[in-house]
Motif scaffolding. Structure first.
Motif, PDB file in Angstrom:
ATOM      1  N   SER A 188       3.362  -1.231  16.272  1.00  0.00           N
ATOM      2  CA  SER A 188       3.445  -2.173  17.374  1.00  0.00           C
ATOM      3  C   SER A 188       3.825  -1.410  18.637  1.00  0.00           C
ATOM      4  O   SER A 188       3.157  -0.434  18.988  1.00  0.00           O
ATOM      5  N   TYR A 189       4.900  -1.792  19.304  1.00  0.00           N
ATOM      6  CA  TYR A 189       5.348  -1.127  20.527  1.00  0.00           C
ATOM      7  C   TYR A 189       6.861  -1.213  20.592  1.00  0.00           C
ATOM      8  O   TYR A 189       7.425  -2.313  20.629  1.00  0.00           O
ATOM      9  N   LEU A 190       7.524  -0.056  20.511  1.00  0.00           N
ATOM     10  CA  LEU A 190       8.983   0.041  20.582  1.00  0.00           C
ATOM     11  C   LEU A 190       9.679  -0.712  19.454  1.00  0.00           C
ATOM     12  O   LEU A 190      10.849  -1.075  19.593  1.00  0.00           O
ATOM     13  N   CYS A 191       8.994  -0.926  18.336  1.00  0.00           N
ATOM     14  CA  CYS A 191       9.500  -1.822  17.293  1.00  0.00           C
ATOM     15  C   CYS A 191       9.459  -1.199  15.906  1.00  0.00           C
ATOM     16  O   CYS A 191       8.692  -0.278  15.630  1.00  0.00           O
ATOM     17  N   SER A 192      10.289  -1.783  15.027  1.00  0.00           N
ATOM     18  CA  SER A 192      10.234  -1.500  13.602  1.00  0.00           C
ATOM     19  C   SER A 192      10.125  -2.833  12.871  1.00  0.00           C
ATOM     20  O   SER A 192      10.896  -3.765  13.128  1.00  0.00           O
ATOM     21  N   ASN A 193       9.163  -2.925  11.958  1.00  0.00           N
ATOM     22  CA  ASN A 193       8.823  -4.176  11.292  1.00  0.00           C
ATOM     23  C   ASN A 193       9.369  -4.224   9.862  1.00  0.00           C
ATOM     24  O   ASN A 193       9.914  -3.254   9.351  1.00  0.00           O
ATOM     25  N   ASP A 194       9.179  -5.358   9.229  1.00  0.00           N
ATOM     26  CA  ASP A 194       9.477  -5.524   7.809  1.00  0.00           C
ATOM     27  C   ASP A 194       8.793  -4.394   7.027  1.00  0.00           C
ATOM     28  O   ASP A 194       7.576  -4.213   7.124  1.00  0.00           O
ATOM     29  N   PRO A 195       9.542  -3.604   6.251  1.00  0.00           N
ATOM     30  CA  PRO A 195       8.923  -2.472   5.554  1.00  0.00           C
ATOM     31  C   PRO A 195       8.124  -2.841   4.314  1.00  0.00           C
ATOM     32  O   PRO A 195       7.490  -1.971   3.707  1.00  0.00           O
ATOM     33  N   ARG A 196       8.108  -4.092   3.930  1.00  0.00           N
ATOM     34  CA  ARG A 196       7.376  -4.510   2.737  1.00  0.00           C
ATOM     35  C   ARG A 196       5.922  -4.827   3.078  1.00  0.00           C
ATOM     36  O   ARG A 196       5.585  -5.157   4.213  1.00  0.00           O
ATOM     37  N   ALA A 197       5.054  -4.736   2.086  1.00  0.00           N
ATOM     38  CA  ALA A 197       3.635  -5.054   2.258  1.00  0.00           C
ATOM     39  C   ALA A 197       3.398  -6.517   1.904  1.00  0.00           C
ATOM     40  O   ALA A 197       3.745  -6.962   0.807  1.00  0.00           O
ATOM     41  N   HIS A 198       2.782  -7.246   2.833  1.00  0.00           N
ATOM     42  CA  HIS A 198       2.471  -8.651   2.605  1.00  0.00           C
ATOM     43  C   HIS A 198       0.978  -8.812   2.363  1.00  0.00           C
ATOM     44  O   HIS A 198       0.158  -8.320   3.132  1.00  0.00           O
ATOM     45  N   PHE A 199       0.636  -9.505   1.297  1.00  0.00           N
ATOM     46  CA  PHE A 199      -0.765  -9.760   0.954  1.00  0.00           C
ATOM     47  C   PHE A 199      -1.030 -11.260   0.976  1.00  0.00           C
ATOM     48  O   PHE A 199      -0.386 -12.020   0.243  1.00  0.00           O
ATOM     49  N   GLY A 200      -1.953 -11.700   1.821  1.00  0.00           N
ATOM     50  CA  GLY A 200      -2.483 -13.044   1.716  1.00  0.00           C
ATOM     51  C   GLY A 200      -3.637 -13.017   0.730  1.00  0.00           C
ATOM     52  O   GLY A 200      -4.489 -12.121   0.784  1.00  0.00           O
ATOM     53  N   LEU A 201      -3.691 -13.970  -0.171  1.00  0.00           N
ATOM     54  CA  LEU A 201      -4.644 -13.908  -1.281  1.00  0.00           C
ATOM     55  C   LEU A 201      -5.572 -15.108  -1.363  1.00  0.00           C
ATOM     56  O   LEU A 201      -6.384 -15.203  -2.304  1.00  0.00           O
ATOM     57  N   GLY A 202      -5.480 -16.015  -0.418  1.00  0.00           N
ATOM     58  CA  GLY A 202      -6.364 -17.178  -0.458  1.00  0.00           C
ATOM     59  C   GLY A 202      -6.162 -18.009  -1.704  1.00  0.00           C
ATOM     60  O   GLY A 202      -5.040 -18.389  -2.046  1.00  0.00           O
ATOM     61  N   GLU A 203      -7.253 -18.269  -2.435  1.00  0.00           N
ATOM     62  CA  GLU A 203      -7.195 -19.116  -3.624  1.00  0.00           C
ATOM     63  C   GLU A 203      -6.899 -18.336  -4.905  1.00  0.00           C
ATOM     64  O   GLU A 203      -6.839 -18.930  -5.990  1.00  0.00           O
ATOM     65  N   VAL A 204      -6.704 -17.026  -4.801  1.00  0.00           N
ATOM     66  CA  VAL A 204      -6.403 -16.209  -5.982  1.00  0.00           C
ATOM     67  C   VAL A 204      -5.045 -16.608  -6.555  1.00  0.00           C
ATOM     68  O   VAL A 204      -4.044 -16.697  -5.834  1.00  0.00           O
ATOM     69  N   THR A 205      -4.982 -16.849  -7.849  1.00  0.00           N
ATOM     70  CA  THR A 205      -3.749 -17.295  -8.488  1.00  0.00           C
ATOM     71  C   THR A 205      -3.073 -16.225  -9.342  1.00  0.00           C
ATOM     72  O   THR A 205      -1.969 -16.437  -9.848  1.00  0.00           O
ATOM     73  N   ALA A 206      -3.726 -15.088  -9.495  1.00  0.00           N
ATOM     74  CA  ALA A 206      -3.124 -13.976 -10.225  1.00  0.00           C
ATOM     75  C   ALA A 206      -3.849 -12.696  -9.828  1.00  0.00           C
ATOM     76  O   ALA A 206      -5.049 -12.716  -9.555  1.00  0.00           O
ATOM     77  N   VAL A 207      -3.117 -11.606  -9.776  1.00  0.00           N
ATOM     78  CA  VAL A 207      -3.742 -10.314  -9.470  1.00  0.00           C
ATOM     79  C   VAL A 207      -3.827  -9.505 -10.759  1.00  0.00           C
ATOM     80  O   VAL A 207      -2.960  -9.596 -11.637  1.00  0.00           O
ATOM     81  N   ASP A 208      -4.892  -8.701 -10.858  1.00  0.00           N
ATOM     82  CA  ASP A 208      -5.152  -7.962 -12.097  1.00  0.00           C
ATOM     83  C   ASP A 208      -4.305  -6.702 -12.205  1.00  0.00           C
ATOM     84  O   ASP A 208      -3.792  -6.376 -13.280  1.00  0.00           O
ATOM     85  N   ARG A 209      -4.156  -5.993 -11.081  1.00  0.00           N
ATOM     86  CA  ARG A 209      -3.376  -4.755 -11.096  1.00  0.00           C
ATOM     87  C   ARG A 209      -3.054  -4.340  -9.668  1.00  0.00           C
ATOM     88  O   ARG A 209      -3.646  -4.834  -8.707  1.00  0.00           O
ATOM     89  N   LEU A 210      -2.102  -3.430  -9.549  1.00  0.00           N
ATOM     90  CA  LEU A 210      -1.742  -2.850  -8.267  1.00  0.00           C
ATOM     91  C   LEU A 210      -1.894  -1.338  -8.363  1.00  0.00           C
ATOM     92  O   LEU A 210      -1.556  -0.732  -9.401  1.00  0.00           O
ATOM     93  N   ARG A 211      -2.379  -0.728  -7.307  1.00  0.00           N
ATOM     94  CA  ARG A 211      -2.479   0.731  -7.239  1.00  0.00           C
ATOM     95  C   ARG A 211      -1.705   1.214  -6.027  1.00  0.00           C
ATOM     96  O   ARG A 211      -1.826   0.659  -4.941  1.00  0.00           O
ATOM     97  N   VAL A 212      -0.881   2.244  -6.234  1.00  0.00           N
ATOM     98  CA  VAL A 212      -0.079   2.800  -5.147  1.00  0.00           C
ATOM     99  C   VAL A 212      -0.415   4.275  -4.985  1.00  0.00           C
ATOM    100  O   VAL A 212      -0.335   5.047  -5.944  1.00  0.00           O
ATOM    101  N   VAL A 213      -0.817   4.636  -3.776  1.00  0.00           N
ATOM    102  CA  VAL A 213      -0.920   6.045  -3.405  1.00  0.00           C
ATOM    103  C   VAL A 213       0.404   6.395  -2.738  1.00  0.00           C
ATOM    104  O   VAL A 213       0.699   5.935  -1.630  1.00  0.00           O
ATOM    105  N   TRP A 214       1.225   7.172  -3.435  1.00  0.00           N
ATOM    106  CA  TRP A 214       2.556   7.502  -2.944  1.00  0.00           C
ATOM    107  C   TRP A 214       2.485   8.514  -1.808  1.00  0.00           C
ATOM    108  O   TRP A 214       1.468   9.191  -1.630  1.00  0.00           O
ATOM    109  N   PRO A 215       3.550   8.648  -1.024  1.00  0.00           N
ATOM    110  CA  PRO A 215       3.513   9.547   0.135  1.00  0.00           C
ATOM    111  C   PRO A 215       3.195  11.006  -0.193  1.00  0.00           C
ATOM    112  O   PRO A 215       2.700  11.738   0.665  1.00  0.00           O
ATOM    113  N   ASP A 216       3.458  11.427  -1.427  1.00  0.00           N
ATOM    114  CA  ASP A 216       3.139  12.812  -1.786  1.00  0.00           C
ATOM    115  C   ASP A 216       1.734  12.954  -2.358  1.00  0.00           C
ATOM    116  O   ASP A 216       1.349  14.024  -2.830  1.00  0.00           O
TER     117      ASP A 216
END
Length: 573
Positions: free
Chosen positions: A519-547
């Protein structure tokens, strides 16, 4: 804030010669009737909850009428959990100078969603020409620390727990004396310790006086002064007898030879090699994209990668940055705010590492009204599965036809903007139907996003020059399902800044970046927010870590908060 001729055919940088005299007595901006926009029919996405939640902060911009350039540039804010109770708290910055009675303020969120001012005794209630804030755990003790950027310097505050902080600037190595604006934490060398990147504006001389339109004195254009290079500070980790230690690596990293007028910064992997890069929004000059060379150095490649200038080859007044996958292809795009006489610009990534100005194709070139944008966030406000855009506006040039008498902040005021992503790569302007956020002209600067009230929705915190900071509660009717993911590296006891989290459901996927510094001069919520519409369950999550390591985690029902921890998933790739 560039000086160039826009389609309206007049010079952009005509800053106001007037400031609201009542502010000297502590008053705030009262919009004129012409600033008010009547509600339009349509869905309202936000309500102004400022008074209801007890947020009573009024920004001090300093004494009016001095044409002191830092007055029109600051100030920002932070959303972060200062005391470890899993609720987002608020930090707000003043700009009245070191001798001002107006001091920065820390507000702790109570269990009922209201805010308590705990500034006194917190260690954060300091005064100065405050600009921005970066939040990050610099000593890996599990508590988020705070860096404050100011005109002429940086200040480091270490979190002691319970909403208490101590200043550790003196021996930290953060001995910056330049005009620091936006800042962001990033582990650029992937050693597990958060480093710091700081944008710098200009080498400002307050004694310099500048004429404006009509022969009256005005704020100086940034090109009146020499630019200043962004700085990179490497975190040295634990050192005996030192609370936190950084080393200025600007010259060694290769940034010192490219000074500019930096206002916004974001740190993310922008060429697909899993090493974090640095994108700097430069006012009235081409942007910089510093590509990580994986050896402690960076190479500036914005022009060759397409995000230095707009599609017409023009450098614009680049201010705030939203870095997000706006078209759902898994690649991070860049949206940068500009002047009223310009257009806010969307650079889409694709192929990997290459950016193209797609502002017009996205429907963003012809909004209902224009504004000089600063803070900007990309978030799925209605949780339909597509990222939307919100931005706050406020001029740095006096409006045409403004009063010839005095100095009034109302001459800077503009309405904010809100755009809905329709899922096809285009945006629809919702500003006219969202009067609580967009209906009153204000001098907007910072904009933070996060699930402030714990409802699974993305709310907003906005700052305004010489006016109230405001909280906007998300009240979208019938939103879609959602998921909030916190990515943690247990070894380092902190949020995994720089991680990319992808959620899969059937044939669909959504990618989010863990990076509060934007943004500008700001720090935001550090969590990731996902809007999913009509999806009622997610199959899996993949994380590419900082390293660069990749792990997959099991799926989950929706409408909940998850914590994924490095080492607890299945290693892939």
């Amino acid at each position: 804030m560039s000086r160039r001729r826009g389609c309206e055919g007049f010079i952009a940088w005509r800053l106001p010669a007037m400031l609201l005299t009542g502010l000297a007595a502590g008053g705030c901006h009262r919009p004129a009737p012409s600033d008010l926009v009547p509600p339009a029919s349509g869905s309202v996405w936000f309500e102004d909850a400022t008074q209801a939640v007890g947020l009573d902060f009024i920004h001090d911009a300093g004494a009016p009428g001095r044409y002191f350039l830092p007055q029109v540039i600051g100030s920002g804010a932070a959303l972060f959990d200062c005391d470890g109770d899993d609720r987002l708290d608020i930090y707000l910055i003043q700009n009245g100078g070191p001798n001002s009675e107006a001091r920065n303020q820390l507000y702790r969120q109570r269990a009922d969603g209201t805010f308590e001012n705990i500034s006194a005794g917190s260690g954060l209630d300091v005064a100065g020409h405050g600009m921005g804030v970066a939040i990050g755990d610099v000593n890996n003790d599990g508590r988020p620390d705070l860096v404050l950027t100011e005109y002429r310097g940086l200040r480091l505050f270490l979190n002691q727990g319970g909403g208490k902080f101590i200043e550790a600037t003196k021996d930290s190595g953060l001995d910056d004396v330049h005009w620091a604006t936006s800042a962001s934490f990033v582990d650029y060398d992937r050693d597990g310790w958060l480093d710091l990147v700081v944008a710098h504006y200009v080498d400002y001389d307050p004694a310099r006086r500048c004429p404006g339109s009509g022969g009256k004195e005005d704020f100086c254009h940034p090109k009146t002064f020499a630019g200043a290079a962004a700085r990179v500070y490497r975190n040295l980790g634990r050192r005996a007898g030192v609370l936190a230690a950084f080393r200025d690596m600007t010259a060694a990293a290769g940034l010192a030879h490219r000074p500019s007028n930096g206002l916004g910064v974001v740190c993310a992997d922008l060429n697909g090699d899993r090493w974090p890069d640095l994108f700097l929004a430069n006012d009235a000059r081409p942007n910089h994209l510093w590509i990580n060379q994986r050896d402690g150095t960076f190479r500036e490649e914005a022009l060759s990668r397409g995000c230095a200038v707009n599609a017409l080859g023009q450098a614009e007044g680049n201010m705030g940055i939203a870095c997000a996958d706006l078209d759902g292809d898994g690649l991070l795009d860049l949206f940068v705010t500009h002047l009223t006489e310009e257009t806010h610009t969307l650079w889409r990534q694709g192929p990997v590492g290459i950016f193209t100005d797609r502002t017009a194709a996205a429907g963003l070139a012809t909004p209902t009204w224009r504004g000089t944008g600063f803070g900007v966030v990309a978030a799925d406000f209605d949780a339909d599965g597509h990222l939307d855009l919100a931005l706050v506006n406020g001029r740095v040039a006096r409006k045409l036809g403004a009063s010839a008498l005095g100095f009034h902040w109302t001459d800077y005021a503009e309405r904010h903007q809100l755009f809905a992503n329709d899922g096809t790569g285009r945006f629809r302007d919702l500003s006219p139907t969202n009067a609580p956020l967009c209906g009153t002209a204000r001098v907007g600067r910072g904009l933070c996003a996060g699930d402030i009230f714990g409802t699974g929705r993305v709310d907003l915190l906005a700052t305004h020059v010489a006016d109230r900071a405001r909280v906007y509660r998300n009240v979208v009717a019938n939103p879609g399902h959602w998921l909030i993911v916190r990515a943690v590296t247990p070894e380092w006891r902190r949020d995994a800044y720089g991680a990319e989290v992808t959620v899969f459901a059937g044939t669909r996927r959504w990618t989010r970046l863990i990076q509060p510094g934007s943004s500008y001069l700001c720090s935001n919520d550090p969590r990731a927010h996902f809007g999913l519409g009509e999806v009622t369950a997610v199959d899996r999550l993949r994380v590419v870590w900082p390293d660069g390591a990749v792990e997959e985690f099991p799926g989950s029902p929706v409408d909940r908060r998850l914590v994924v921890r490095r080492g607890e998933g299945k290693v892939v790739d």
